[in-house]
Design a protein around this motif. Sequence first.
Motif, PDB file in Angstrom:
ATOM      1  N   GLU A  47       0.800  -1.205  -0.003  1.00 32.88           N
ATOM      2  CA  GLU A  47       0.014   0.166   0.096  1.00 32.88           C
ATOM      3  C   GLU A  47       0.862   1.359  -0.084  1.00 32.88           C
ATOM      4  OE1 GLU A  47      -2.648  -0.099   3.355  1.00 32.88           O
ATOM      5  OE2 GLU A  47      -3.860  -1.807   2.432  1.00 32.88           O
ATOM      6  N   ARG A  48       1.958   1.255   0.617  1.00 29.30           N
ATOM      7  CA  ARG A  48       2.873   2.273   0.759  1.00 29.30           C
ATOM      8  C   ARG A  48       3.441   2.744  -0.639  1.00 29.30           C
ATOM      9  NH1 ARG A  48       7.711   3.104   5.303  1.00 29.30           N
ATOM     10  NH2 ARG A  48       7.865   5.415   5.369  1.00 29.30           N
ATOM     11  N   ALA A  49       3.846   1.381  -1.246  1.00 27.83           N
ATOM     12  CA  ALA A  49       4.553   1.490  -2.410  1.00 27.83           C
ATOM     13  C   ALA A  49       3.754   2.056  -3.584  1.00 27.83           C
ATOM     14  CB  ALA A  49       4.994  -0.046  -2.942  1.00 27.83           C
ATOM     15  N   VAL A  50       2.254   1.532  -3.602  1.00 29.51           N
ATOM     16  CA  VAL A  50       1.331   2.067  -4.831  1.00 29.51           C
ATOM     17  C   VAL A  50       1.223   3.566  -4.249  1.00 29.51           C
ATOM     18  CG1 VAL A  50      -1.160   2.293  -4.963  1.00 29.51           C
ATOM     19  CG2 VAL A  50       0.157   0.130  -4.787  1.00 29.51           C
ATOM     20  N   ASP A  51       1.115   4.173  -2.909  1.00 30.83           N
ATOM     21  CA  ASP A  51       0.864   5.743  -2.918  1.00 30.83           C
ATOM     22  C   ASP A  51       2.041   6.387  -3.243  1.00 30.83           C
ATOM     23  OD1 ASP A  51      -1.458   5.277  -1.392  1.00 30.83           O
ATOM     24  OD2 ASP A  51      -0.670   5.170   0.685  1.00 30.83           O
ATOM     25  N   PHE A  52       3.415   5.793  -3.184  1.00 26.19           N
ATOM     26  CA  PHE A  52       4.647   6.583  -3.429  1.00 26.19           C
ATOM     27  C   PHE A  52       4.674   6.479  -4.893  1.00 26.19           C
ATOM     28  CE2 PHE A  52       8.975   6.061  -4.902  1.00 26.19           C
ATOM     29  CZ  PHE A  52       9.472   7.098  -4.576  1.00 26.19           C
ATOM     30  N   TYR A  53       4.381   5.461  -5.636  1.00 23.33           N
ATOM     31  CA  TYR A  53       4.488   5.406  -7.440  1.00 23.33           C
ATOM     32  C   TYR A  53       3.424   6.231  -8.072  1.00 23.33           C
ATOM     33  CZ  TYR A  53       8.725   2.485  -6.558  1.00 23.33           C
ATOM     34  OH  TYR A  53       9.922   2.040  -6.118  1.00 23.33           O
ATOM     35  N   THR A  54       2.417   6.037  -7.707  1.00 18.03           N
ATOM     36  CA  THR A  54       1.296   6.697  -8.254  1.00 18.03           C
ATOM     37  C   THR A  54       1.573   8.178  -7.958  1.00 18.03           C
ATOM     38  OG1 THR A  54      -0.168   6.416  -6.440  1.00 18.03           O
ATOM     39  CG2 THR A  54      -0.429   5.038  -8.130  1.00 18.03           C
ATOM     40  N   THR A  55       2.129   8.717  -6.745  1.00 19.19           N
ATOM     41  CA  THR A  55       2.034  10.206  -6.888  1.00 19.19           C
ATOM     42  C   THR A  55       3.323  10.657  -7.521  1.00 19.19           C
ATOM     43  OG1 THR A  55       1.498   9.922  -4.475  1.00 19.19           O
ATOM     44  CG2 THR A  55       2.805  11.789  -4.777  1.00 19.19           C
ATOM     45  N   VAL A  56       4.746   9.941  -7.542  1.00 16.21           N
ATOM     46  CA  VAL A  56       5.634  10.469  -8.137  1.00 16.21           C
ATOM     47  C   VAL A  56       5.438  10.185  -9.807  1.00 16.21           C
ATOM     48  CG1 VAL A  56       8.263   9.937  -8.321  1.00 16.21           C
ATOM     49  CG2 VAL A  56       7.190   9.842  -6.268  1.00 16.21           C
ATOM     50  N   PHE A  57       5.193   9.039 -10.060  1.00 19.38           N
ATOM     51  CA  PHE A  57       5.177   8.897 -11.631  1.00 19.38           C
ATOM     52  C   PHE A  57       3.831   9.210 -12.209  1.00 19.38           C
ATOM     53  CE2 PHE A  57       8.911   6.297 -10.315  1.00 19.38           C
ATOM     54  CZ  PHE A  57       9.803   6.963 -11.147  1.00 19.38           C
ATOM     55  N   GLY A  58       2.724   9.193 -11.478  1.00 22.14           N
ATOM     56  CA  GLY A  58       1.506   9.036 -12.034  1.00 22.14           C
ATOM     57  C   GLY A  58       1.009   7.948 -12.417  1.00 22.14           C
ATOM     58  N   TRP A  59       1.532   6.872 -12.025  1.00 24.39           N
ATOM     59  CA  TRP A  59       1.066   5.521 -12.700  1.00 24.39           C
ATOM     60  C   TRP A  59      -0.272   5.183 -11.922  1.00 24.39           C
ATOM     61  CZ3 TRP A  59       5.843   2.282 -10.633  1.00 24.39           C
ATOM     62  CH2 TRP A  59       6.989   2.493 -11.265  1.00 24.39           C
ATOM     63  N   SER A  60      -1.089   4.270 -12.652  1.00 19.64           N
ATOM     64  CA  SER A  60      -2.422   3.751 -12.306  1.00 19.64           C
ATOM     65  C   SER A  60      -1.981   2.073 -12.044  1.00 19.64           C
ATOM     66  CB  SER A  60      -3.449   3.926 -13.325  1.00 19.64           C
ATOM     67  OG  SER A  60      -3.132   3.384 -14.510  1.00 19.64           O
ATOM     68  N   VAL A  61      -2.984   1.705 -11.037  1.00 16.35           N
ATOM     69  CA  VAL A  61      -2.719   0.202 -10.839  1.00 16.35           C
ATOM     70  C   VAL A  61      -4.087  -0.582 -11.432  1.00 16.35           C
ATOM     71  CG1 VAL A  61      -2.664  -1.325  -8.747  1.00 16.35           C
ATOM     72  CG2 VAL A  61      -1.813   1.073  -8.987  1.00 16.35           C
ATOM     73  N   THR A  62      -3.699  -1.465 -12.135  1.00 19.20           N
ATOM     74  CA  THR A  62      -4.789  -2.644 -12.774  1.00 19.20           C
ATOM     75  C   THR A  62      -4.461  -3.863 -12.117  1.00 19.20           C
ATOM     76  OG1 THR A  62      -3.480  -3.103 -14.699  1.00 19.20           O
ATOM     77  CG2 THR A  62      -4.936  -0.794 -14.903  1.00 19.20           C
ATOM     78  N   GLY A  63      -5.107  -4.817 -12.848  1.00 15.14           N
ATOM     79  CA  GLY A  63      -4.830  -6.225 -12.338  1.00 15.14           C
ATOM     80  C   GLY A  63      -5.794  -6.582 -11.135  1.00 15.14           C
ATOM     81  N   SER A  64      -5.343  -7.626 -10.569  1.00 15.08           N
ATOM     82  CA  SER A  64      -6.134  -8.166  -9.335  1.00 15.08           C
ATOM     83  C   SER A  64      -5.357  -7.940  -8.072  1.00 15.08           C
ATOM     84  CB  SER A  64      -6.097  -9.726  -9.394  1.00 15.08           C
ATOM     85  OG  SER A  64      -4.776 -10.468  -9.410  1.00 15.08           O
ATOM     86  N   ASP A  65      -5.956  -7.816  -6.854  1.00 14.38           N
ATOM     87  CA  ASP A  65      -5.300  -7.890  -5.760  1.00 14.38           C
ATOM     88  C   ASP A  65      -4.069  -8.659  -5.427  1.00 14.38           C
ATOM     89  OD1 ASP A  65      -7.002  -6.154  -5.004  1.00 14.38           O
ATOM     90  OD2 ASP A  65      -8.577  -7.252  -4.065  1.00 14.38           O
ATOM     91  N   ARG A  66      -4.158  -9.984  -6.094  1.00 11.69           N
ATOM     92  CA  ARG A  66      -3.053 -10.790  -5.866  1.00 11.69           C
ATOM     93  C   ARG A  66      -1.920 -10.438  -6.642  1.00 11.69           C
ATOM     94  NH1 ARG A  66      -0.975 -14.649  -8.861  1.00 11.69           N
ATOM     95  NH2 ARG A  66      -2.566 -13.978 -10.504  1.00 11.69           N
ATOM     96  N   TYR A  67      -1.935  -9.960  -7.855  1.00 13.08           N
ATOM     97  CA  TYR A  67      -1.135  -9.342  -8.498  1.00 13.08           C
ATOM     98  C   TYR A  67      -1.409  -8.057  -9.345  1.00 13.08           C
ATOM     99  CZ  TYR A  67       3.163  -9.467 -11.345  1.00 13.08           C
ATOM    100  OH  TYR A  67       4.486  -8.859 -12.181  1.00 13.08           O
ATOM    101  N   PRO A  68      -0.966  -6.948  -8.555  1.00 17.55           N
ATOM    102  CA  PRO A  68      -1.497  -5.557  -9.012  1.00 17.55           C
ATOM    103  C   PRO A  68      -0.647  -5.437 -10.098  1.00 17.55           C
ATOM    104  CG  PRO A  68      -1.452  -5.735  -6.775  1.00 17.55           C
ATOM    105  CD  PRO A  68      -0.893  -6.986  -7.083  1.00 17.55           C
ATOM    106  N   GLN A  69      -0.839  -4.367 -11.076  1.00 19.71           N
ATOM    107  CA  GLN A  69       0.073  -4.278 -12.148  1.00 19.71           C
ATOM    108  C   GLN A  69       0.006  -2.646 -12.511  1.00 19.71           C
ATOM    109  OE1 GLN A  69      -0.809  -6.626 -15.845  1.00 19.71           O
ATOM    110  NE2 GLN A  69      -1.542  -8.239 -14.906  1.00 19.71           N
TER     111      GLN A  69
END
Length: 254
Positions: A150-172
Amino acid sequence: MKLDAPVTGGPCWAELGTTDLEAAERFYARLFGWRPEADPREQAGGYTIARLGDAAVAALTPLYQQEQPVAWNVSFAVSDVDTAVGQVTAAGGTVPLGPLDVFDAGRFALAVDPTGAVFQLWQARAFPGAGLFNAPGALGWVELLTREPERAVDFYTTVFGWSVTGSDRYPQWRVGGADFGGMVTMDDKFPHEVPAHWLPYFAVADVDTAAADATGGGGTVLMVPTSLPDGPRIAVLRDPQGAMFGVYRAGDED
């Protein structure tokens, strides 16, 4: 990886720091068919570009600092490194090196996310990054392994503007509508001493052959060739000096 060229925010380069440059050159030439081309300038410190045909696909380098681990590092393209460094620190990351200019090739910084994973920032000038993706021997996917997803998602979506797709088992991870990587949560199966890290995956024509070639060249198979449900056939390998990387069957990403 759906990307076929470097784009802002996406992975653009993979770089190996190793204790034995000549041995690494032999290992990866056997495995991927890479042709090493050392930068002759003394200031380059032995920096070596790996090529497939005329295309630059990765780099092999000596270790430049005593505390530097043997490892593959992933670079992400940014339009302005100095701005990106500010975004990294504001989001809770650190920047132990840079920004600094690399001849006329570009501007670089080494960063660490809040979960401990090291990555690189690259602002292209004369050198945009890899000239080939997804083909056998070329970068095709990048994967973050972390104990704090969760901390990683917050960081990378903030810094690079990435979005997250896929499943909870393997977010992409996705940028500009293209998936280019995934995230694995490190559980108790991972030794405590293994830090969070980015793992590059290179495309190969045949995963089983690549695993056999790696062991034949003195490497180790960490994850045996496996066909993932609704996914590619992959394996995770370690080179003779200890750097980990993945391989997947070219074409399975389509």
